[in-house]
Every structure is written in C-alpha cells, then in structure tokens.
Design an enzyme around this catalytic site. Sequence first.
Site: not given
Ligand code: EPU
Length: 343
Positions: A165, A241, A337
């Site tokens: 990012r 995010s 972010e």
């Molecule tokens: N999780 C939780 N609780 C929550 C949210 C997530 O326990 O409330 C856990 C999930 O269960 C999973 C892990 O965290 O084990 C990762 O969650 P998720 O796959 O939803 O992805 P993320 O790391 O929360 C990132 C990006 C997203 C992108 C997703 C998928 C960043 C800041 N965010 O989110 O990007 O869509 O991965 O690749 O890196 C954005 O940048 O606006 C965005 C939505």
Amino acid sequence: MTPTILEKVSLQSYNSLALPAEAEYFCSVENHSDLLAALAFARSRDMPVTPLGGGSNIVLAGDILGLVILVNLKGVSSRLENGSAYITFGAGENWHDQVQHCLQQGWYGLENLSLIPGNMGAAAIQNIGAYGVELGDLFVSLTAMNRLSGELVEFDRAACEFGYRDSLFKNAARDRYIIVDICLGLSLEPQLNIQYPALQALVDQHLATGAEITPELVSTMVCQIRREKLPDPSITPNAGSFFKNPVISQAKALQLAQQYPQMPRYAQANGDSKVPAGWLIEQCGFKGLQRGPVAVHQDQALVLVNLGGASGAQVLALGEEVRTAVLEHFEIALEIEPRVYGA
Ligand code: EPU
C-alpha cells in the site's frame, strides 16, 4: 481554454465516506490541456492543489483550501507484444470497469483485484492489492504531470518504488505530480492466482463439482467474497481498510503467537510477520462498535463506516480510539491507510 472553475463546491458526493466538506475552488479536467490550465490557475493565485480520483481512499476532515481537481482523464489504448497485452488507461477510468473490460478482451491478471472501488490513477499511488495480487505485479509504467512545471514524466515500475500500500507518490514524490495514465502488462493466457485462503476455499468447492476454474470465475468469486465481507460504499459509506496491516518483528510475532495461537500472520521475506489489523481490532472488542454516526463494521473490523451524517472528525476520533486500544492491548501501532485531507 481554462476548464470551468467553481467556488465552494460540496465534496460529499465525491468521497466514498460521504463526509461533508467543501472545496474552496473545484474543477473537473478531461484532457491534458485542461489539467495544465487548472494547474496554472492555482499557481497564479498561489493556492494549493488537491487532486481527486474516485474519492474511495480519503478522509475529509474539513474543507479543502485551494483548488480541488477532479481527474476525469478517460481513454484506454492497447497493444499486443510478445504474448502480452499492454494497456494504457486514463487515470480517471474506473478500476473495476477496466478489470471487467480486460477480462472480456481475454487479457488476464487483474481478476483478483475485481470490485476494488476507485480509479486507475489512485490505484498506482497506494499500490492497491487484494487476494494475493498487487497492482505493482502487473505494472509497466505511468505518466504523471509535474504540478509546478506542467511537464509530463514517465515512471517505470522500479521508479515507482512500490511497497505494501505504498509508492514513491506517497513518499518522495508526494504532492509533486498528478498521474495522468497508467500502463499495465497483462497475459493473453489465464494465470490463476488462487492461493489466498478465502479464495482457495471457494475454488475447492467448485472443483468438487467438476467445474473448470477460469479467470472469469475467479473474478466472480472475488466479487462474492468482497460482497460478503466488505460494505458497499454506495449503500454504507466507507473508505475500505481504515488501517494498514501492521508488520511486526519475528520476536514480537513469536511472543504474540504464544499468547494467541489462533492469531493469523503472514511471514514476510525478511522474517517479519504481517498481522491482520482487523483481527487485532476484533480482539479488542471493537467489531461492530458504534460511536454516534460512525461504527467499526460488524463483518470486517478493519473498515469504519458512516451510518449517516458523520463528520470527518467523528471518523478520525473513532479511528484514534481503535488505534489507542490496539496499542494498549498489543503494543502495536496501527497506521491509517486512507489519506486525510482538510485537517
Ligand atoms: N479478520 C478477523 N476479524 C476481522 C477482519 C479480519 O479476524 O474483523 C481476520 C480474517 O479472519 C483473516 C484475516 O484477518 O484471517 C485477514 O482478513 P481478510 O482476508 O478479510 O483481509 P484483511 O487483511 O483484513 C486485506 C486488505 C484488503 C483486501 C484483503 C484481501 C489491507 C489493509 N487490507 O484485508 O484491502 O481486500 O486483504 O486481500 O491490506 C483495502 O485496502 O481497502 C482492502 C479492502
């Protein structure tokens, strides 16, 4: 000819958090000469310039002084060379529309990035990423206009210094350029990237039925996952995010893993670990927490939502409350972010 410059324009419909704020001056630019003229207008009055794309990754904390330039540069051109498609997109083209366009043309690689809000130009600034793919993986070059000289400069992938990012345009070149187009290199053969756990699970379900996995299907699955977890900004205003996933040292990760064996973490090349901020926030008991018109989304704690009538200050206050809680609980400092304007 100078594009029409308006005074005191509400930006509420130009930001996906639907925050109320006004631009002191505002114009929409549709070609390079519009952009040159808009920059000259701002320079002649010695006023700051704020470029605006899809408005999906910003927090408007207050009114914006100077000239807000809506980058509405359209146009898509392509050439096929050595088994790849090189496509140049105007910075104002909508990201998801172009992902779909490329799929229809048989140009592959963008399917994991389906349904990301925003426009092509801003996508390069924050090196958007999702489900195991980052824009930087497919990036060839971009053209940007120097805000002071009006000169067009080309940046190749190395020059953009992409990170998680992150890019040159958030660091050394911050506020110096306006991106006018970006060029991506896509494959003419499907190149599936289905390792991301949530995606792999859906793929496995489909494979069990004997169905073939195509890039079109991967795009459909990514849209399905996003719709299940992430609020649609056109219904529940948000900026995706709100925090970056923090990267912590190996020692810190091991210490936390002992305490929280269920904590998800992703090893980085240098031994550090990336930890999902959403998970950290959820552990602090903030998932679904509401403060007036702002809330931590009930399905994805990484997203703050405007329930209606929120101000930028209220969004930032809840963000700060979340940041403080995670800092106290885990001794991990979260970084916001989206970019904050008008503070
Ligand atoms: N999780 C939780 N609780 C929550 C949210 C997530 O326990 O409330 C856990 C999930 O269960 C999973 C892990 O965290 O084990 C990762 O969650 P998720 O796959 O939803 O992805 P993320 O790391 O929360 C990132 C990006 C997203 C992108 C997703 C998928 C960043 C800041 N965010 O989110 O990007 O869509 O991965 O690749 O890196 C954005 O940048 O606006 C965005 C939505």
